[in-house]
Design a protein around this motif. Structure first.
Motif, PDB file in Angstrom:
ATOM      1  N   ILE A 196       1.042  -1.198  -0.028  1.00 30.94           N
ATOM      2  CA  ILE A 196      -0.269   0.093   0.241  1.00 30.94           C
ATOM      3  C   ILE A 196       0.822   0.706   0.352  1.00 30.94           C
ATOM      4  CG2 ILE A 196      -2.045   0.538   1.040  1.00 30.94           C
ATOM      5  CD1 ILE A 196      -2.998  -1.576   2.653  1.00 30.94           C
ATOM      6  N   PRO A 197       1.114   2.048  -1.194  1.00 28.86           N
ATOM      7  CA  PRO A 197       1.670   3.073  -1.345  1.00 28.86           C
ATOM      8  C   PRO A 197       2.368   3.998  -0.174  1.00 28.86           C
ATOM      9  CG  PRO A 197       0.380   2.870  -3.092  1.00 28.86           C
ATOM     10  CD  PRO A 197       0.524   1.813  -2.422  1.00 28.86           C
ATOM     11  N   TYR A 198       0.874   4.170   0.877  1.00 25.04           N
ATOM     12  CA  TYR A 198       1.437   5.170   1.802  1.00 25.04           C
ATOM     13  C   TYR A 198       1.333   4.548   2.774  1.00 25.04           C
ATOM     14  CZ  TYR A 198       1.528   9.798   4.349  1.00 25.04           C
ATOM     15  OH  TYR A 198       1.389  10.338   5.814  1.00 25.04           O
ATOM     16  N   PRO A 199       1.177   4.543   3.957  1.00 28.07           N
ATOM     17  CA  PRO A 199       2.795   5.080   4.288  1.00 28.07           C
ATOM     18  C   PRO A 199       3.849   4.327   4.552  1.00 28.07           C
ATOM     19  CG  PRO A 199       1.767   4.144   6.367  1.00 28.07           C
ATOM     20  CD  PRO A 199       0.774   4.650   5.098  1.00 28.07           C
ATOM     21  N   SER A 200       3.815   2.563   3.363  1.00 33.22           N
ATOM     22  CA  SER A 200       5.106   2.468   2.852  1.00 33.22           C
ATOM     23  C   SER A 200       4.430   1.048   3.295  1.00 33.22           C
ATOM     24  CB  SER A 200       6.441   2.441   3.174  1.00 33.22           C
ATOM     25  OG  SER A 200       7.462   1.539   2.257  1.00 33.22           O
ATOM     26  N   MET A 201       3.154   0.588   3.562  1.00 29.25           N
ATOM     27  CA  MET A 201       2.351  -0.531   4.917  1.00 29.25           C
ATOM     28  C   MET A 201       1.996  -1.763   3.499  1.00 29.25           C
ATOM     29  SD  MET A 201      -1.166  -0.357   6.088  1.00 29.25           S
ATOM     30  CE  MET A 201      -0.643   0.968   7.317  1.00 29.25           C
ATOM     31  N   TRP A 202       2.295  -3.392   4.008  1.00 25.82           N
ATOM     32  CA  TRP A 202       2.180  -3.654   3.198  1.00 25.82           C
ATOM     33  C   TRP A 202       1.211  -5.476   4.409  1.00 25.82           C
ATOM     34  CZ3 TRP A 202       5.615  -5.421  -0.863  1.00 25.82           C
ATOM     35  CH2 TRP A 202       6.711  -4.516  -1.342  1.00 25.82           C
ATOM     36  N   GLU A 203       0.335  -6.290   2.981  1.00 26.56           N
ATOM     37  CA  GLU A 203      -0.234  -6.478   3.362  1.00 26.56           C
ATOM     38  C   GLU A 203      -0.969  -8.038   2.725  1.00 26.56           C
ATOM     39  OE1 GLU A 203      -3.856  -5.062   3.491  1.00 26.56           O
ATOM     40  OE2 GLU A 203      -4.152  -4.651   1.051  1.00 26.56           O
ATOM     41  N   LEU A 204      -1.490  -9.121   3.511  1.00 28.75           N
ATOM     42  CA  LEU A 204      -0.752 -10.172   1.897  1.00 28.75           C
ATOM     43  C   LEU A 204      -2.177  -9.526   1.043  1.00 28.75           C
ATOM     44  CD1 LEU A 204      -1.628 -13.404   4.969  1.00 28.75           C
ATOM     45  CD2 LEU A 204      -0.159 -12.078   4.333  1.00 28.75           C
ATOM     46  N   GLU A 205      -1.643 -10.321   0.034  1.00 26.06           N
ATOM     47  CA  GLU A 205      -2.589 -10.421  -1.649  1.00 26.06           C
ATOM     48  C   GLU A 205      -3.407 -10.850  -1.191  1.00 26.06           C
ATOM     49  OE1 GLU A 205      -1.469 -11.210  -5.669  1.00 26.06           O
ATOM     50  OE2 GLU A 205       0.193 -10.368  -5.290  1.00 26.06           O
ATOM     51  N   HIS A 206      -3.581 -11.822  -0.118  1.00 29.13           N
ATOM     52  CA  HIS A 206      -5.293 -13.092  -0.888  1.00 29.13           C
ATOM     53  C   HIS A 206      -5.284 -13.334   0.231  1.00 29.13           C
ATOM     54  CE1 HIS A 206      -3.471 -16.373  -1.358  1.00 29.13           C
ATOM     55  NE2 HIS A 206      -2.438 -15.515  -2.786  1.00 29.13           N
ATOM     56  N   LEU A 207      -6.151 -13.898   1.375  1.00 24.76           N
ATOM     57  CA  LEU A 207      -6.397 -15.170   2.743  1.00 24.76           C
ATOM     58  C   LEU A 207      -6.103 -15.863   2.042  1.00 24.76           C
ATOM     59  CD1 LEU A 207     -10.612 -13.797   3.218  1.00 24.76           C
ATOM     60  CD2 LEU A 207      -7.766 -13.254   4.589  1.00 24.76           C
ATOM     61  N   PRO A 208      -4.932 -16.629   2.986  1.00 25.70           N
ATOM     62  CA  PRO A 208      -4.140 -17.883   2.912  1.00 25.70           C
ATOM     63  C   PRO A 208      -5.713 -18.860   2.880  1.00 25.70           C
ATOM     64  CG  PRO A 208      -3.588 -16.436   4.431  1.00 25.70           C
ATOM     65  CD  PRO A 208      -4.574 -15.641   4.436  1.00 25.70           C
ATOM     66  N   CYS A 209      -5.270 -20.015   1.461  1.00 23.34           N
ATOM     67  CA  CYS A 209      -5.877 -20.514   1.859  1.00 23.34           C
ATOM     68  C   CYS A 209      -5.789 -22.355   2.020  1.00 23.34           C
ATOM     69  CB  CYS A 209      -6.171 -21.474   0.248  1.00 23.34           C
ATOM     70  SG  CYS A 209      -4.495 -22.252   0.023  1.00 23.34           S
ATOM     71  N   GLU A 210      -6.204 -23.037   2.794  1.00 22.65           N
ATOM     72  CA  GLU A 210      -5.979 -24.661   3.327  1.00 22.65           C
ATOM     73  C   GLU A 210      -4.695 -25.197   3.135  1.00 22.65           C
ATOM     74  OE1 GLU A 210      -7.788 -28.885   4.587  1.00 22.65           O
ATOM     75  OE2 GLU A 210      -9.226 -26.929   4.014  1.00 22.65           O
TER      76      GLU A 210
END
Length: 569
Positions: free
Chosen positions: A64-78
């Protein structure tokens, strides 16, 4: 199956071998076979400097460009969680910093919902075999309580550093209340926060009291209140206390004035503390005399005169005659700087005849003569580590260092030395015809010693003649140097010039040692060839000349002697 192949079937042996490989080779080993894969994956995932590699097992990360934050692209599957579980039980040590470099981008941090996904969907505990956890928080928007996600009953070491002001005391007290339940086997606890000591001292004392396996505790200076120290004093397994009484953070209690009672700290072996000399003297002069205490590290930048230091050392030698380690950091970055040192000040500590480690840091070098060195050698014949003011502040009036000619004397009188730190004068001296040599020295620390580049080669050759086992030549400032008016500037030209010259000395010493090893190997191989030929000829003579019992016995004797000195041939 050969012996080598059989050895590689033993998991412990295979793990030891793969553990010595670099990451690239470990990754290749993980693809070699099922047996090798297990051992390699254990090595790859054993120690992590970030939780990001674990997260990428679940899902790619999206920025996420501001404020240089990162998250999972998708929810993890089984299937992703199955892969995660396959890895998670291998992790033994994890270090987390909430500001880190992610995919080459500095000062990045993970979004809060990443941790919520781990909490709601992940196994409990997340890392069931985690033994060491370092958790460092500097962002006000990162709840430090997220550390609970990684606590487990098997955890042995926890370092929690929360570098944020205005932390609610209630939140930190909640952590202290739950910590013994989550980590009942904890042996090492390090807490560094800005929470006021008065606000948490009661819960901290209760926490220490419930952690019955606690062996090492590290706390900020202002946390050593009467209540906390009293709890630490009766901890049944405490071996080391890293403490400080020198300074207190704004709005916190003054330095602790606990009156130590007889029988306190009955199991403690090591004391690492920060205190004005008067406080240190008071501490060791009263009833605080643990029978098992043998190692002391004292940091104090407030020595007003050598008499005060001598009084402290007299108390130490009287109170703890079986002392084996003494480290004194008296380096001060502030005015007024401590007075120059004189050897007579340290004579009381010579009464501690079991001392094997002595380290002294100070703004000034300490001048020693031959009689002083001989006096130390007589008192400490088994000394293994000796460091004496190797990195003083270089000023126009700084005395020159010890001449290089003292090194053979140290080699002769301290045969067990492994590390030696001295402030030296790099002026070349005449070499000895057959100088005494260091047999066990691993490191020669020259600190901020002066050396002109033109003398680097001659100095290196002189040191090589004394250090036959390729001791590393270490230069530069020690870790206890801190910013202040008397600290060295990085652009200090004389210092940098000497530093570069000593670096060249280190390279030459290593090169000479390598050449010496190769030469010795060639000589050894030549002797082996000659011995084999001689023995073979004698055996043939015996066989062709009939029975010769005396000669046969002589040959066997020679063979036995050669095997002892050269190995089996």
């Amino acid at each position: 199956m050969s012996k080598m192949e059989a050895a590689l079937e033993i998991p412990e042996v295979l793990s030891r071998i793969i553990g010595q490989a670099d990451p690239k080779d470990q990754t290749a080993a993980a693809r070699a076979s099922k047996v090798w894969s297990e051992a390699a994956l254990n090595c790859i995932w054993r120690r992590l400097d970030s939780i990001v590699p674990l997260l990428k097992v679940l899902s790619p990360l999206r920025r996420i460009p501001y404020p240089s934050m990162w998250e999972l692209e998708h929810l993890p599957c089984e299937e992703s969680w199955a892969r995660f579980n396959h890895i998670a039980h291998r992790v033994r040590k994890l270090a987390h910093h909430d500001e880190q470099t992610i995919d080459g981008r500095e000062h990045s941090h993970l979004a809060f919902n990443v941790f919520m996904d781990l909490a709601s969907m992940g196994p409990k505990p997340l890392l069931p075999n985690l033994r060491e956890l370092e958790w460092h928080v500097v962002r006000p928007d990162t709840p430090f309580s997220l550390v609970f996600l990684f606590l487990n009953p098997n955890l042995r070491q926890l370092s929690l550093e929360v570098d944020i002001t205005d932390i609610p005391a209630r939140s930190f007290n909640n952590l202290l209340q739950l910590l013994p339940t989550y980590t009942p086997l904890l042996t090492h606890l390090y807490l560094y926060t800005h929470v006021g000591a008065r606000d948490i001292q009661t819960e901290l004392a209760r926490c220490v009291g419930r952690l019955r396996s606690l062996q090492v505790v590290g706390l900020p200076p202002n946390y050593h209140t009467d209540i906390v120290v009293s709890a630490l004093a009766v901890a049944p397994a405490l071996l080391e206390m890293r403490t400080g009484w020198l300074a207190a953070a704004p709005g916190t209690p003054e330095e602790s004035r606990v009156e130590f009672q007889d029988g306190w700290f009955g199991t403690m072996e090591r004391l690492d503390f920060e205190a004005p000399p008067g406080r240190a003297i008071s501490l060791l002069s009263n009833q605080f005399r643990p029978q098992s205490l043998t190692r002391i590290r004292l940091t104090t930048g407030l020595i007003s005169d050598n008499d005060q230091l001598e009084r402290f050392l007299t108390v130490v030698s009287t109170t703890i005659p079986d002392l084996t380690l003494l480290s004194l950091n008296m380096w001060s970055p502030h005015l007024p700087i401590p007075p120059p040192l004189v050897f007579s000040t340290f004579r009381p500590i010579l009464q501690c005849r079991k001392l094997s480690y002595f380290e002294l840091g100070h703004n000034h070098p300490m001048q020693l003569d031959e009689s002083n060195i001989l006096e130390m050698a007589e008192a400490w014949p088994e000394l293994k580590d000796l460091t004496i003011c190797e990195d003083p502040v270089i000023a126009p009036d700084t005395p020159t260092g010890l001449p290089l000619s003292v090194l053979p004397l140290f080699a002769e009188k301290f045969p067990a030395l492994r590390e030696l730190g001295l402030f030296l004068d790099g002026t070349p001296v005449s070499p000895f015809a057959s100088p005494p040599v260091f047999r066990h020295l691993r490191e020669l620390n020259v600190g901020t010693s002066r050396l002109e580049p033109k003398h680097a080669t001659s100095v290196a050759l002189y040191i090589s003649d004394i250090c036959h086992n390729a001791a590393s030549v270490v230069k530069g400032k020690s870790a206890w140097h801190v910013s202040g008016v008397w600290d060295l500037e990085e652009d200090d030209t004389p210092y940098l010039t000497s530093s570069q010259a000593w670096a060249e000395v280190g390279k030459i010493v290593r090169s000479v040692h390598q050449h010496r090893l190769e030469k010795e190997k060639s000589r050894h191989e030549a002797v082996q060839r000659q011995a084999r030929a001689m023995v073979t000829g004698m055996i043939e003579q015996i066989r062709s000349g009939g029975d010769n019992t005396a000669l046969e016995a002589k040959v066997k004797e020679l063979e036995a002697a050669l095997r002892t000195t050269l190995g089996d041939f």
